[in-house]
Design an enzyme around this catalytic site. Structure first.
Site, short mmCIF file in Angstrom:
data_model
loop_
_atom_site.label_atom_id
_atom_site.label_comp_id
_atom_site.label_asym_id
_atom_site.label_seq_id
_atom_site.Cartn_x
_atom_site.Cartn_y
_atom_site.Cartn_z
N HIS A 54 -117.09 115.49 -8.88
CA HIS A 54 -116.67 116.24 -7.69
C HIS A 54 -115.19 116.05 -7.42
O HIS A 54 -114.56 115.12 -7.94
CB HIS A 54 -117.47 115.74 -6.47
CG HIS A 54 -117.17 114.31 -6.15
ND1 HIS A 54 -117.92 113.26 -6.63
CD2 HIS A 54 -116.17 113.75 -5.43
CE1 HIS A 54 -117.41 112.12 -6.20
NE2 HIS A 54 -116.35 112.39 -5.47
N VAL A 55 -114.69 116.93 -6.57
CA VAL A 55 -113.33 116.79 -6.05
C VAL A 55 -113.47 116.54 -4.56
O VAL A 55 -113.96 117.41 -3.82
CB VAL A 55 -112.49 118.07 -6.31
CG1 VAL A 55 -111.13 117.98 -5.64
CG2 VAL A 55 -112.34 118.32 -7.82
N SER A 56 -113.06 115.38 -4.10
CA SER A 56 -113.13 115.08 -2.67
C SER A 56 -112.06 115.87 -1.94
O SER A 56 -110.90 115.93 -2.39
CB SER A 56 -112.92 113.59 -2.42
OG SER A 56 -114.04 112.87 -2.82
N HIS B 205 -108.36 115.70 -7.01
CA HIS B 205 -108.70 115.33 -8.39
C HIS B 205 -110.20 115.10 -8.53
O HIS B 205 -110.90 114.88 -7.52
CB HIS B 205 -107.96 114.05 -8.78
CG HIS B 205 -108.40 112.86 -7.99
ND1 HIS B 205 -107.88 112.55 -6.75
CD2 HIS B 205 -109.36 111.92 -8.24
CE1 HIS B 205 -108.47 111.48 -6.29
NE2 HIS B 205 -109.38 111.07 -7.16
P1 AMP Z 1 -113.64 110.05 -5.21
O1 AMP Z 1 -113.18 111.35 -4.68
O2 AMP Z 1 -113.76 110.05 -6.70
O3 AMP Z 1 -112.86 108.88 -4.67
O4 AMP Z 1 -115.14 109.87 -4.72
C1 AMP Z 1 -115.47 109.75 -3.35
C2 AMP Z 1 -116.57 108.75 -3.21
O5 AMP Z 1 -117.76 109.21 -3.83
C3 AMP Z 1 -116.25 107.41 -3.87
O6 AMP Z 1 -116.07 106.44 -2.86
C4 AMP Z 1 -117.48 107.12 -4.70
O7 AMP Z 1 -117.89 105.79 -4.53
C5 AMP Z 1 -118.52 108.06 -4.12
N1 AMP Z 1 -119.67 108.31 -4.97
C6 AMP Z 1 -120.90 108.01 -4.55
N2 AMP Z 1 -121.81 108.31 -5.49
C7 AMP Z 1 -121.14 108.82 -6.56
C8 AMP Z 1 -121.54 109.30 -7.84
N3 AMP Z 1 -122.81 109.33 -8.21
N4 AMP Z 1 -120.61 109.73 -8.69
C9 AMP Z 1 -119.30 109.73 -8.29
N5 AMP Z 1 -118.87 109.29 -7.09
C10 AMP Z 1 -119.77 108.82 -6.22
#
Ligand code: AMP
Length: 256
Positions: free
Chosen positions: A204-206, A115
């Site tokens: 982004h998509v992790s 997601h």
């Molecule tokens: P997520 O896949 O949305 O869980 O994101 C993975 C990690 O990216 C999270 O732990 C966020 O804290 C980190 N992250 C760091 N900087 C950013 C940013 N500028 N925008 C979105 N996510 C971020």
């Protein structure tokens, strides 16, 4: 406009389906993760829907077991996101390739329920859920969907730098449109005095994660990994709906 959807039969023990808006479309989607896949087998709690508390952060979707906020009864971990259904097969193949390639250096794990986040993980009390999700519904009702693509790999860490993520970013061409979608979500967060998304959002998509700060190692491998990703077809991300995951509930907001 919103409905609650609880995924597959494997997760149905703890989850239910409840329509809370006008006629929803029945969606064929990948199963949402089960409690075991979210929390891991080492967590002994078996909870029942509605009495359940949920104290995991978004990392639960990455299988992470480190809490970012204090466990308290009645806390429901909540975040808003766009599901990445369309490219799931390509992304899963890529996940396996990267895990294998980097195995000698770092033990990566594949993210589940891919997601794009539109919020940080926040904590709601059970009695806030209805009102919060209705606020989101209202805030998103005039938003329109769009097609987008994912392309460049990037490395992220969580705020505590206890986990590192390899992610694929939204193409820059779609940042403005995604920011339009983020705005109402941020406004609802602000109204509930909850943290808003990052000041400089990086959509982004992790895809993969590991425990610890491996930012440098993964950044050094980015070029190689990007080449691996280029072997796959264009990664499409149609943005037709926004979801809000709240504990074991998944509220779906269809975009116009
Ligand atoms: P997520 O896949 O949305 O869980 O994101 C993975 C990690 O990216 C999270 O732990 C966020 O804290 C980190 N992250 C760091 N900087 C950013 C940013 N500028 N925008 C979105 N996510 C971020």
């Amino acid at each position: 406009m919103a409905l609650v959807d609880y995924g597959s039969s494997s997760s149905s023990e703890n989850e239910e389906t409840e329509e809370i808006g006008p006629a929803p479309t029945i969606l064929k989607r990948p199963a949402l993760p089960t409690a075991v896949s979210l929390l891991g087998t080492k967590i002994p709690r078996q909870e029942t829907q509605d009495e359940e508390e949920d104290d995991t952060d978004n990392s639960a979707l990455h299988g992470g077991r480190i809490r970012s906020f204090k466990h308290e009864r009645g806390n429901w971990a909540t975040f808003v996101y766009v599901p990445a259904f369309a490219s799931v097969e390509q992304l899963e193949d890529f996940q396996s390739e990267v895990i294998e390639k980097l195995e000698p250096h770092v033990q990566l794990q594949a993210n589940e329920s891919l997601h794009l986040s539109l919020s940080k993980t926040v904590v709601l009390q059970y009695h806030q859920i209805d009102e919060f999700t209705r606020s989101l519904q209202q805030a998103l009702q005039s938003c329109t969907g769009f097609n987008s693509t994912l392309h460049m790999l990037q490395v992220y860490t969580n705020e505590e730098r206890t986990r590192t993520f390899l992610a694929v970013q939204l193409d820059a061409a779609f940042t403005a449109k995604m920011s339009v979608l983020l705005r109402p979500v941020d406004l609802v967060m602000r109204d509930y005095r909850l943290p808003q998304f990052y000041e400089k959002p990086s959509f982004h998509v992790s895809l993969l994660w590991c425990v610890g700060d491996y930012q440098e190692l993964l950044t050094n491998k980015l070029k190689e990994l990007q080449q691996l990703l280029e072997d796959h077809d264009t990664l499409k991300l149609p943005v037709n709906e926004v979801h809000c995951k709240c504990g074991n509930k998944d509220f779906i907001y269809k975009l116009k």
